[in-house]
Design an enzyme around this catalytic site. Structure first.
Site, PDB file in Angstrom:
ATOM      1  N   SER A 145      38.503  28.842  51.531  1.00 11.51           N
ATOM      2  CA  SER A 145      39.288  29.778  50.714  1.00 11.51           C
ATOM      3  C   SER A 145      38.452  30.877  50.077  1.00 11.51           C
ATOM      4  O   SER A 145      38.992  31.911  49.673  1.00 11.51           O
ATOM      5  CB  SER A 145      40.043  29.014  49.619  1.00 11.51           C
ATOM      6  OG  SER A 145      39.144  28.284  48.800  1.00 11.51           O
TER       7      SER A 145
ATOM      8  N   ASP B 116      41.803  31.139  39.094  1.00 12.01           N
ATOM      9  CA  ASP B 116      42.694  29.986  38.992  1.00 12.01           C
ATOM     10  C   ASP B 116      41.976  28.666  38.719  1.00 12.01           C
ATOM     11  O   ASP B 116      42.564  27.596  38.870  1.00 12.01           O
ATOM     12  CB  ASP B 116      43.528  29.858  40.268  1.00 12.01           C
ATOM     13  CG  ASP B 116      42.652  29.723  41.514  1.00 12.01           C
ATOM     14  OD1 ASP B 116      41.416  29.600  41.371  1.00 12.01           O
ATOM     15  OD2 ASP B 116      43.194  29.754  42.641  1.00 12.01           O
TER      16      ASP B 116
ATOM     17  N   HIS C 147      38.745  29.656  42.191  1.00 12.86           N
ATOM     18  CA  HIS C 147      38.393  30.915  42.844  1.00 12.86           C
ATOM     19  C   HIS C 147      38.111  32.008  41.812  1.00 12.86           C
ATOM     20  O   HIS C 147      38.431  31.854  40.627  1.00 12.86           O
ATOM     21  CB  HIS C 147      39.522  31.337  43.778  1.00 12.86           C
ATOM     22  CG  HIS C 147      39.924  30.249  44.742  1.00 12.86           C
ATOM     23  ND1 HIS C 147      41.005  29.416  44.503  1.00 12.86           N
ATOM     24  CD2 HIS C 147      39.354  29.836  45.902  1.00 12.86           C
ATOM     25  CE1 HIS C 147      41.101  28.547  45.498  1.00 12.86           C
ATOM     26  NE2 HIS C 147      40.109  28.770  46.351  1.00 12.86           N
TER      27      HIS C 147
END
Length: 384
Positions: free
Chosen positions: A42, A347, A350
């Site tokens: 991610s 978040d 990240h």
């Protein structure tokens, strides 16, 4: 004699400059990367997992794109800044069937991806089925299909990559954080963790070798970041014992394991250079770039690095960014903060657009790379 001449010519083309207080090597001629092929999780997923499963919801993407675009951030990722720095467009996810343009590369990374395949479903532990070996298989299929279509076409399609670009492309690897995190969650002992790290790096090295057939100019391998500094790590260890905390109030043992992973990775990169003498292989110390950001956050205009911009995490209650959940009888929405640019973490796992911008600025000029060469000049290697 040929090697000596090339070494002398290469040496004369280099000059040492200072970036961020560190000496880096600069060369006289910049590389011309026509494409980027990225593999990872991610941290560099530009929409793969979102296209494969459930689309990301607002407020992701709000700062730069002004809509959700499959990135786990309010805006751009480090790879987006790297692409822009090289004069290339943002990478289209390989898994996105709509509005994709692969003329300048493709992104095979997906959120939740690991180096080693997982035998547990994504719904059970959040690990993506698109592990690194799958991503490499997808790249091989992509390259084969591109070659086949190119042979059939009478002219180059403006949304397809050029077959001639594969050997000249930049191949990036940014993966490993989820593998290490799974080890923490499974509470395996230190001896097993060390053995797992060696196996992770072995499988990562296998993937890095994969584009060798293309005799690519450069492989750009990121190490893993300071997991112990992530707000989510701190949230899951409420009121941690002071002895567990290290510098910057990060969880020391988690960062120590990340450092061990990075040490073994660095050693493997050195070995790969002997195996692949025709390719330049860079080891990029993203850990240090991110770690110094946590330590100097206030200097960069950020607030408390333990705080998150998007989502709700208090005590044992949590609402993930962009989702709704019932907390003590009240439905809450995991919305965003008023000013994401004042947060390092988007978040809890990240980074924000602003933080990613600073991280990218630290690594693209070579001050955190081995060898210490700016990315625009990192394709150069001495060949026999």
């Amino acid at each position: 004699m040929k090697m000596v001449k090339l070494f002398v010519a290469g040496f004369l083309a280099l000059r040492v400059v200072r970036v961020g207080g560190k000496e880096v090597i600069n060369t006289s001629s910049p590389c011309d990367f026509p494409a980027i092929y990225n593999f990872g999780d991610s941290n560099s997923d530009t929409g793969g997992i979102s296209a494969a499963f459930y689309g990301f919801a607002a407020p992701t993407g709000e700062t730069f794109f002004h809509r959700p675009v499959g990135r786990a951030s309010d805006g751009r990722l480090v790879i987006d800044f790297i692409a822009s720095h090289l004069g290339l467009p943002f990478l289209s996810p390989y898994l996105d069937s709509l509005d994709s343009n692969f003329s300048h590369g493709a992104n095979f990374s997906t959120g939740g991806s690991t180096i080693r395949p997982s035998n547990v479903s994504m719904s059970a532990n959040g690990v993506s089925p698109f592990s690194l070996d799958v991503q490499i298989a997808q790249f091989n299929q992509f390259k084969s299909r591109t070659t086949s279509l190119s042979n059939q076409a009478k002219k180059q399609h403006d949304r397809f990559p050029s077959v001639d670009d594969f050997p000249k492309a930049l191949y990036m690897f940014d993966i490993g954080q989820n593998d290490v995190s799974v080890g923490f969650r499974n509470m395996i002992d230190n001896e097993q963790l060390q053995a797992d790290i060696k196996d992770m790096i072995h499988q990562l090295a296998t993937a890095v070798r994969a584009p060798a057939e293309a005799v690519s100019r450069l492989r750009w391998a990121h190490n893993t970041g300071p997991i112990g500094c992530l707000p989510m790590t701190l949230k899951f260890i409420p009121n941690p014992i002071p002895r567990l905390l290290g510098e910057h109030s990060c969880v020391k043992y988690q960062n120590d394991v990340a450092r061990q992973f990075n040490k073994v990775l660095n050693q493997q990169v050195i070995q790969l250079r002997t195996e692949l003498p025709l390719s330049a292989i860079a080891y990029v110390d993203v850990f240090s770039a991110k770690y110094q950001l946590f330590g100097r956050a206030k200097e960069h205009g950020f607030g408390n690095t333990a705080n998150i911009c998007c989502g709700y995490f208090e005590d044992k209650s949590q609402v993930w960014c962009g989702q709704r959940a019932n907390v003590n009888g009240t439905e809450l929405f995991g919305g965003s903060c008023e000013d994401p640019s004042s947060y390092v973490s988007w978040d809890g796992v990240h980074y924000t657009d602003a933080a990613n911008h600073l991280i990218a600025a630290q690594i693209i000029y070579g001050s955190y790379s081995d060898p210490p060469v700016p990315i625009k000049r990192s394709c150069h290697t001495i060949q026999a």
